[in-house]
Design a protein around this motif. Structure first.
Motif, PDB file in Angstrom:
ATOM      1  N   GLY A 126      81.121   0.354  60.495  1.00  0.00           N
ATOM      2  CA  GLY A 126      82.159   1.366  60.444  1.00  0.00           C
ATOM      3  C   GLY A 126      83.543   0.767  60.290  1.00  0.00           C
ATOM      4  N   ALA A 127      84.456   1.561  59.776  1.00  0.00           N
ATOM      5  CA  ALA A 127      85.825   1.074  59.567  1.00  0.00           C
ATOM      6  C   ALA A 127      86.500   0.714  60.886  1.00  0.00           C
ATOM      7  N   HIS A 128      86.222   1.487  61.939  1.00  0.00           N
ATOM      8  CA  HIS A 128      86.837   1.190  63.244  1.00  0.00           C
ATOM      9  C   HIS A 128      86.419  -0.188  63.739  1.00  0.00           C
ATOM     10  N   SER A 129      85.116  -0.463  63.694  1.00  0.00           N
ATOM     11  CA  SER A 129      84.636  -1.774  64.147  1.00  0.00           C
ATOM     12  C   SER A 129      85.214  -2.886  63.290  1.00  0.00           C
ATOM     13  N   MET A 145      92.803  -4.463  51.645  1.00  0.00           N
ATOM     14  CA  MET A 145      92.049  -3.231  51.908  1.00  0.00           C
ATOM     15  C   MET A 145      90.821  -3.576  52.735  1.00  0.00           C
ATOM     16  N   VAL A 146      90.530  -2.757  53.733  1.00  0.00           N
ATOM     17  CA  VAL A 146      89.324  -2.911  54.556  1.00  0.00           C
ATOM     18  C   VAL A 146      88.544  -1.603  54.475  1.00  0.00           C
ATOM     19  N   ILE A 147      87.317  -1.678  54.003  1.00  0.00           N
ATOM     20  CA  ILE A 147      86.494  -0.490  53.768  1.00  0.00           C
ATOM     21  C   ILE A 147      85.238  -0.570  54.622  1.00  0.00           C
ATOM     22  N   GLY A 148      84.945   0.509  55.338  1.00  0.00           N
ATOM     23  CA  GLY A 148      83.699   0.633  56.073  1.00  0.00           C
ATOM     24  C   GLY A 148      82.781   1.631  55.393  1.00  0.00           C
ATOM     25  N   ALA A 149      81.554   1.693  55.874  1.00  0.00           N
ATOM     26  CA  ALA A 149      80.598   2.632  55.288  1.00  0.00           C
ATOM     27  C   ALA A 149      81.013   4.085  55.507  1.00  0.00           C
TER      28      ALA A 149
END
Length: 230
Positions: A126-129, A145-149
């Motif tokens: 996840g983006a938070h983690s 850029m940081v992308i989570g599922a």
């Protein structure tokens, strides 16, 4: 070959998978099981975790899966939580896992940025983690850029989140490399039209990645030399 951007997977790539996640998993499974050893064994089997070795099997869903996928397979064994609550539990506890950097990340990433490369992270976590891990490691601001599922672009092996990164930084996929430790990472990179770099800080072996990678390296620290020679 000229590359203008590097997009990194997180777990098994920026962070050594076994050193980071084997210990977290044991604590997570034990807490959820309580005193029920049968439940503990069933949950460990569901996520392909060896309780004796205290390590994930190479075919574990956790290696490249999303939090909702992991919650789904664990949920039948955790009746005290809804699947949604279980997913949030995984996100919360994973955010505080003891992290083992694959290489000292701050100087490594600073050097890449100084060379003019755009940098990003695309993880099926996840983006938070992801933000929490990178912030705790002092390198969140090194990435464009940081992308989570769960960021709204999809998850690997789909290419869409990788293409979202390229659009964000204004670099063509052909001038970008996807760096990862799993076949999911490299399949996504190939589908996006990127170069692909495999690393061996996950659970995959070189032969597991070779057919999808332009190069397989021991860890991300070898990327600058490869770029200089390519």
């Amino acid at each position: 070959m000229t590359l203008s951007a590097l997009l990194f997977d997180k777990d098994g790539t920026l962070f050594d998978f076994a050193q980071t996640w084997n210990g977290w998993a044991l604590g997570m499974l034990t807490e959820l099981a309580g005193e029920d050893t049968g439940r503990l064994g069933a949950m460990a089997e569901a996520v392909r975790y060896d309780l004796t070795e205290r390590a994930f099997h190479p075919d574990s869903l956790v290696i490249a899966g999303t939090n909702d996928e992991v919650a789904e397979v664990l949920s039948p064994h955790v009746p005290q939580m809804s699947e949604a609550d279980l997913e949030q539990y995984l996100i919360r506890t994973a955010g505080e896992a003891e992290l083992a950097q694959a290489v000292p990340l701050a100087p490594f990433l600073s050097d890449l940025r100084a060379s003019g490369l755009k940098l990003g992270v695309m993880t099926n976590d996840g983006a938070h983690s992801a933000q929490r891990h990178l912030t705790r490691s002092g390198v969140y601001d090194h990435f464009d850029m940081v992308i989570g599922a769960d960021s709204g672009f999809g998850a690997k092996p789909d290419p869409d989140p990788l293409l979202a990164f390229c659009s964000h930084v204004g670099v063509a996929p052909g001038a970008t490399a996807m760096v990862g430790d799993s076949r999911h990472d490299l399949i996504a990179g190939r589908a996006a039209g990127m170069r692909t770099i495999g690393v061996l800080t996950g659970l995959a072996r070189a032969e597991d990645l070779a057919d999808l990678a332009d190069v397989v390296l021991p860890n991300i620290g070898h990327i600058p030399d490869w770029l200089a020679q390519a």
